[in-house]
Design an enzyme around this catalytic site. Structure first.
Site: not given
Ligand code: SAH
Length: 215
Positions: A36, A62-65
């Site tokens: 990431r 960027i989205s949360q993993p």
């Protein structure tokens, strides 16, 4: 950050995903392979391995993993699948999907984000992702039908063209909601006779906007 610190933080992120209920070995392996840190640059680079959304260029995120993982799991991707992602953003979700599907098409309305994502995919040797600058609300008619569709921006309802471009038996995962604050992640399965809807959990995504951005 040293390589060792990076590895350690990545492993910690995998443990976090496990603790959030992600158990599919293929998905966990994808998160181990895709760094990431490659998708988060500048001020927030040191926080790339935290389970939190982070700002990227063009005012996007960027989205949360763990949300990426949950959406990926809900999508039930198989190795022979052709997947459409609407909302390339940083390219992280597309990179994760590239480890699980035959081909990923990812579309984005901000051209600079497409350029950045392409450069990262080339650097990471990810050759089964095609990125296209277009308004994803209309899908990608030339490449339809898709086995799977994932939308990473929130619309009021599932866009009709995307439903139309889903193969019968296919699955679409997307956030829907009437405001920026109250959204639900839903899973839609296309049947011979109609659609089956399942509500997964509350989420918060940037809105699905019309037209190309002026950048
Ligand atoms: N999947 C991304 C997160 C994306 S944030 C990641 O892994 O980093 C949502 C993205 O959807 C933003 O980049 C936004 O520009 C894009 N978006 C919003 N409306 C869109 C539309 N109509 N067509 C294509 N992209 C859109």
């Amino acid at each position: 950050m040293t390589d060792e610190e990076r590895r350690e933080q990545m492993m910690r992120l995998i443990l976090t995903l496990r603790s959030r209920g992600i158990t599919d070995p293929a998905i966990l392996r994808a998160f181990e392979r895709i760094d990431r840190g490659a998708f988060v640059t500048g001020f927030f680079a040191d926080r790339a391995y935290e389970d939190t959304p982070l700002p990227i260029a063009c005012g996007q995120t960027i989205s949360q993993p763990s949300v990426v993982a949950l959406m990926t799991e809900a999508l039930e991707v198989e190795p022979r699948h052709k997947v459409l992602e609407v909302g390339t953003g940083s390219g992280y979700q597309a990179a994760i999907l590239s480890q699980l599907a035959r081909r990923v098409y990812s579309v984005e309305r901000h051209r600079p984000l497409i350029a950045e994502a392409r450069a990262i995919f080339a650097r990471l040797d990810l050759h089964n992702i095609t990125t296209i600058a277009t308004d994803g609300s209309f899908g990608l008619p030339d490449q339809a039908p898709f086995d799977r569709i994932i939308v990473t921006a929130a619309a009021e309802d599932p866009p009709g063209p995307l439903l139309a471009q889903l193969r019968v038996g296919g699955v679409m995962v997307l956030p829907v909601g009437q405001s920026d604050t109250v959204q639900s992640l839903i899973k839609v399965r296309k049947l011979e006779t109609g659609y089956d809807y399942e509500e997964l959990r509350p989420v918060r995504f940037v809105p699905l906007l019309e037209g190309m951005a002026k950048d």
